[in-house]
Design an enzyme around this catalytic site. Sequence first.
Site, mmCIF file in Angstrom:
data_model
loop_
_atom_site.group_PDB
_atom_site.id
_atom_site.type_symbol
_atom_site.label_atom_id
_atom_site.label_comp_id
_atom_site.label_asym_id
_atom_site.label_seq_id
_atom_site.Cartn_x
_atom_site.Cartn_y
_atom_site.Cartn_z
ATOM 1 N N TYR A 1 0.823 -1.213 0.000
ATOM 2 C CA TYR A 1 0.000 0.000 0.000
ATOM 3 C C TYR A 1 0.856 1.263 0.000
ATOM 4 O O TYR A 1 0.415 2.323 -0.412
ATOM 5 C CB TYR A 1 -0.948 0.037 1.210
ATOM 6 C CG TYR A 1 -2.053 -0.994 1.197
ATOM 7 C CD1 TYR A 1 -2.203 -1.881 0.143
ATOM 8 C CD2 TYR A 1 -2.965 -1.084 2.237
ATOM 9 C CE1 TYR A 1 -3.209 -2.832 0.138
ATOM 10 C CE2 TYR A 1 -3.984 -2.026 2.239
ATOM 11 C CZ TYR A 1 -4.098 -2.904 1.192
ATOM 12 O OH TYR A 1 -5.095 -3.843 1.183
ATOM 13 N N ASP B 1 -11.161 -8.359 7.559
ATOM 14 C CA ASP B 1 -12.539 -8.240 7.067
ATOM 15 C C ASP B 1 -13.221 -9.611 7.085
ATOM 16 O O ASP B 1 -14.386 -9.738 7.460
ATOM 17 C CB ASP B 1 -12.562 -7.692 5.629
ATOM 18 C CG ASP B 1 -12.815 -6.190 5.601
ATOM 19 O OD1 ASP B 1 -12.365 -5.506 6.537
ATOM 20 O OD2 ASP B 1 -13.466 -5.716 4.642
#
Length: 356
Positions: free
Chosen positions: A140, A249
């Site tokens: 990222y 998640d």
Amino acid sequence: MEKKIAVIAGDGIGPEIVAQAVKVLDTVAKKYGHQFTYEPVDMGGVAIDRWGEPLPQAMLEKCLAADSVLLGAVGGPKWDTMPGHLRPEKGLLALRAGMGLYSNLRPAKLWQQLSAASPLKDVSKGIDFIVVRELIGGVYFGKHTTETVDGQQVATDTMSYSETEIERIGKIAFETARKRRKKVTSVDKANVLDTSRLWRAVMHRLAEQYPDVEYSDMLVDNAAMQLIKAPEQFDVIVTENMFGDILSDEASMLTGSIGMIPSSSMGEGTRGLFEPIHGSAPDIAGKDIANPVGTILSAAMMLKYSFGMEQEAAAIEQAVHTVLDKGLRTGDTMAEGCTQVSCTQMGDAIADCIGA
Ligand code: NAD
């Protein structure tokens, strides 16, 4: 105690859920004799609309001047077509980097009252683990390029990790495990990636310094499977940025709803960023139906980790227990025999319970 809290309501359901957390914090302040002041901060889509960029320097400075930061969520379809550097999520990445927040803790706990909301057949063994995710390294934060090669576009994202970056997050994982069931599972892709092989070597070195903690390695694809097959085996999962994003998640859903899960992001000091792990949920924004519990529990994590207010944090968690025991549920966790409430009503119920 007097504390200044920077509050980033953000986009989508952000303002609705943050309002509930602030209400709960106000009740805690009143009950325990603290004074919390709130500094509103624009970040994400709302900042792009108002200031032309997702995290203006002045907004970052407001966060750095506060004792801690509470965030709802950012993003939404309105800004999806913006160029990469003008996306709401870029503001969040810049905030994490600007505050030096390398350690992201995401607890995945099945509240026994929500067993029916878990998609797993058998949750009788319980689910209670924490994902310790590296937050400001890896792909990222690597170089992102798109170029034309031989008449076609080629996109490249680079991933890198240094020993220092791995070691500091590893230490957080082992220290966290010492306060829990003393078990660390390090998740990587060491059969393919150099970054993972370095990750594993550093983790093994650290494991020798923590002989009281049971340590094991797990490949990320296996971890994705094991989370569904036998989630009770996990206590602390430590992993790099992108794997942690995806696995947490997945883990959140095992516990019934992504709306229930808080998170803390911290660096070297006590100032942190506290936010639910979900996004801005544009599909339900403005309807007062979002689950505010993840944000309220994030505020509890702020009290505990940033301000050392253990008792106050426990009071919030206990209030969530009581309200769930009473059968109050927002739509995402609704089950037979329960009473469906709005986002505001859930916030009111939790605040009332603390104030009572
Ligand atoms: P999301 O987490 O916003 O929503 C996924 C699903 O979960 C949706 O069906 C939504 O309605 C539901 N949901 C999420 N939070 C809920 C809550 N509190 N109560 C009830 N239901 C809830 O993920 P997405 O749809 O992939 O992303 C939407 C936007 O959020 C995108 O712009 C994305 O980039 C952004 N995003 C932001 C963050 C952040 O701010 N930290 C994190 C993830 C995604």
